[in-house]
Design a protein around this motif. Sequence first.
Motif, PDB file in Angstrom:
ATOM      1  N   LEU A 102       0.830  -1.203   0.000  1.00 15.47           N
ATOM      2  CA  LEU A 102       0.000   0.000   0.000  1.00 15.47           C
ATOM      3  C   LEU A 102       0.864   1.252   0.000  1.00 15.47           C
ATOM      4  O   LEU A 102       0.517   2.260  -0.643  1.00 15.47           O
ATOM      5  CB  LEU A 102      -0.925   0.008   1.215  1.00 15.47           C
ATOM      6  CG  LEU A 102      -2.098  -0.961   1.207  1.00 15.47           C
ATOM      7  CD1 LEU A 102      -2.868  -0.857   2.515  1.00 15.47           C
ATOM      8  CD2 LEU A 102      -3.030  -0.707   0.026  1.00 15.47           C
ATOM      9  N   LEU A 103       1.989   1.211   0.706  1.00 17.32           N
ATOM     10  CA  LEU A 103       2.877   2.373   0.737  1.00 17.32           C
ATOM     11  C   LEU A 103       3.509   2.628  -0.629  1.00 17.32           C
ATOM     12  O   LEU A 103       3.810   3.776  -0.976  1.00 17.32           O
ATOM     13  CB  LEU A 103       3.965   2.188   1.798  1.00 17.32           C
ATOM     14  CG  LEU A 103       3.478   2.228   3.248  1.00 17.32           C
ATOM     15  CD1 LEU A 103       4.642   1.974   4.204  1.00 17.32           C
ATOM     16  CD2 LEU A 103       2.807   3.555   3.575  1.00 17.32           C
ATOM     17  N   ILE A 104       3.704   1.577  -1.414  1.00 18.57           N
ATOM     18  CA  ILE A 104       4.184   1.764  -2.790  1.00 18.57           C
ATOM     19  C   ILE A 104       3.142   2.537  -3.592  1.00 18.57           C
ATOM     20  O   ILE A 104       3.476   3.470  -4.334  1.00 18.57           O
ATOM     21  CB  ILE A 104       4.485   0.400  -3.452  1.00 18.57           C
ATOM     22  CG1 ILE A 104       5.692  -0.264  -2.780  1.00 18.57           C
ATOM     23  CG2 ILE A 104       4.748   0.577  -4.951  1.00 18.57           C
ATOM     24  CD1 ILE A 104       5.946  -1.696  -3.235  1.00 18.57           C
ATOM     25  N   ALA A 105       1.865   2.158  -3.436  1.00 19.28           N
ATOM     26  CA  ALA A 105       0.786   2.881  -4.126  1.00 19.28           C
ATOM     27  C   ALA A 105       0.694   4.315  -3.615  1.00 19.28           C
ATOM     28  O   ALA A 105       0.524   5.263  -4.404  1.00 19.28           O
ATOM     29  CB  ALA A 105      -0.537   2.151  -3.917  1.00 19.28           C
ATOM     30  N   TYR A 106       0.814   4.481  -2.307  1.00 16.30           N
ATOM     31  CA  TYR A 106       0.765   5.807  -1.672  1.00 16.30           C
ATOM     32  C   TYR A 106       1.864   6.717  -2.224  1.00 16.30           C
ATOM     33  O   TYR A 106       1.618   7.881  -2.590  1.00 16.30           O
ATOM     34  CB  TYR A 106       0.905   5.615  -0.163  1.00 16.30           C
ATOM     35  CG  TYR A 106       1.155   6.842   0.659  1.00 16.30           C
ATOM     36  CD1 TYR A 106       0.107   7.648   1.083  1.00 16.30           C
ATOM     37  CD2 TYR A 106       2.454   7.186   1.058  1.00 16.30           C
ATOM     38  CE1 TYR A 106       0.341   8.769   1.867  1.00 16.30           C
ATOM     39  CE2 TYR A 106       2.692   8.300   1.842  1.00 16.30           C
ATOM     40  CZ  TYR A 106       1.635   9.085   2.246  1.00 16.30           C
ATOM     41  OH  TYR A 106       1.868  10.186   3.017  1.00 16.30           O
ATOM     42  N   GLU A 107       3.089   6.204  -2.303  1.00 14.39           N
ATOM     43  CA  GLU A 107       4.197   6.999  -2.826  1.00 14.39           C
ATOM     44  C   GLU A 107       4.031   7.273  -4.311  1.00 14.39           C
ATOM     45  O   GLU A 107       4.381   8.365  -4.789  1.00 14.39           O
ATOM     46  CB  GLU A 107       5.523   6.281  -2.561  1.00 14.39           C
ATOM     47  CG  GLU A 107       5.872   6.198  -1.083  1.00 14.39           C
ATOM     48  CD  GLU A 107       7.209   5.521  -0.829  1.00 14.39           C
ATOM     49  OE1 GLU A 107       7.942   5.267  -1.811  1.00 14.39           O
ATOM     50  OE2 GLU A 107       7.524   5.245   0.342  1.00 14.39           O
ATOM     51  N   PHE A 108       3.511   6.303  -5.065  1.00 16.46           N
ATOM     52  CA  PHE A 108       3.272   6.506  -6.498  1.00 16.46           C
ATOM     53  C   PHE A 108       2.296   7.660  -6.705  1.00 16.46           C
ATOM     54  O   PHE A 108       2.481   8.492  -7.603  1.00 16.46           O
ATOM     55  CB  PHE A 108       2.718   5.231  -7.126  1.00 16.46           C
ATOM     56  CG  PHE A 108       2.520   5.319  -8.618  1.00 16.46           C
ATOM     57  CD1 PHE A 108       3.548   5.026  -9.498  1.00 16.46           C
ATOM     58  CD2 PHE A 108       1.289   5.707  -9.153  1.00 16.46           C
ATOM     59  CE1 PHE A 108       3.376   5.121 -10.869  1.00 16.46           C
ATOM     60  CE2 PHE A 108       1.098   5.805 -10.523  1.00 16.46           C
ATOM     61  CZ  PHE A 108       2.149   5.511 -11.382  1.00 16.46           C
ATOM     62  N   ILE A 109       1.265   7.733  -5.878  1.00 15.98           N
ATOM     63  CA  ILE A 109       0.302   8.839  -5.969  1.00 15.98           C
ATOM     64  C   ILE A 109       1.003  10.167  -5.746  1.00 15.98           C
ATOM     65  O   ILE A 109       0.830  11.120  -6.510  1.00 15.98           O
ATOM     66  CB  ILE A 109      -0.842   8.638  -4.949  1.00 15.98           C
ATOM     67  CG1 ILE A 109      -1.728   7.457  -5.357  1.00 15.98           C
ATOM     68  CG2 ILE A 109      -1.682   9.909  -4.827  1.00 15.98           C
ATOM     69  CD1 ILE A 109      -2.720   7.027  -4.288  1.00 15.98           C
ATOM     70  N   HIS A 110       1.808  10.255  -4.690  1.00 13.45           N
ATOM     71  CA  HIS A 110       2.488  11.511  -4.366  1.00 13.45           C
ATOM     72  C   HIS A 110       3.501  11.892  -5.448  1.00 13.45           C
ATOM     73  O   HIS A 110       3.682  13.074  -5.736  1.00 13.45           O
ATOM     74  CB  HIS A 110       3.174  11.400  -3.008  1.00 13.45           C
ATOM     75  CG  HIS A 110       2.234  11.542  -1.853  1.00 13.45           C
ATOM     76  ND1 HIS A 110       2.137  12.682  -1.094  1.00 13.45           N
ATOM     77  CD2 HIS A 110       1.317  10.681  -1.340  1.00 13.45           C
ATOM     78  CE1 HIS A 110       1.218  12.529  -0.163  1.00 13.45           C
ATOM     79  NE2 HIS A 110       0.701  11.319  -0.279  1.00 13.45           N
TER      80      HIS A 110
END
Length: 306
Positions: free
Chosen positions: A206-214
């Motif tokens: 989920l943090l990979i997705a979170y960072e991709f968004i940012h």
Amino acid sequence: MPLKYKDKYYNHFQKRTFELPPHYAKQENFLMRYEARFEHYEFFENCMTVVFFHKGAGELHRKDKILKARDNKFLVLNPNEGWEYLNEKNRYIDVLSFGISDNFNAQHAYYLKAQDQQLLDAPFNTSQEVFRFLENTLHADCYSSGRLLQQIYAQSNTYDYEFFCPEELTIEVLRSVYHEQLLGNKISSKIDAKKRSTKDETLKRLLIAYEFIHDNIGTQISIEQLSFVSSLSKFHLYDSFKNAFGKTPHQYINRLKVSQAKEYLQNGHFSVSEVSDLLGFSDSSVFSKVFKKAYGRPPSSFQVQN
């Protein structure tokens, strides 16, 4: 003059520069700055270590775990039997690294758990409770502890760095990563999985997705993209993201976009239509609707004229 770190290793606790990477015992704090290159390096019986890579290359290996060293990334390593660093292309890395001794960690744990009177009656006690951090490579821009490490890195390149107290800097970093880990644990507890290891692995993805968004907030981001980069099915991603962050991926993206838009408008450098384009909205009317839904006012009411 500012300190020079090219092919040197400076420990701020000792106020000393080394020509080769020094080894430290688990009961020694260190605050290292260096810009160097080496193809292979091993460290054993490491204390808790926080590493910020301004410029990164290579990988850290331990058993079946691999952490990549990349530009503007940081990671927290728990005390353990040690790691092996591999940099096959022998590229330079530019690093700020904190070593936090077991005793320092135990003192901090006691301070956090003890009652006020205990802190007065037994101020130098320690706690035997071990706090385990999530070991993962994280984008510094996306986390408060990452931004703190960026700030300390910038200070290390100034004339004043020698006058900063290394122990106080260590306290700041330890407190920051600890509180951020508490938030991570809170998020992890909301993930629908029975095993702790499954929760942790889901959180990492989920943090990979979170960072991709940012990292890509100026584009149109699809759930298909997030599913691909995080290696989670769309359904697993949707449910886990919503449970963890309280918003669906699309809702989180829009909220982040309008938050960034508000900042752009208040800085007075861009028009409403320019901000809409910068943040990847299909047109200004869609942007205005999303913005008004979030803040109750149209974007034009936040615009500052320079």
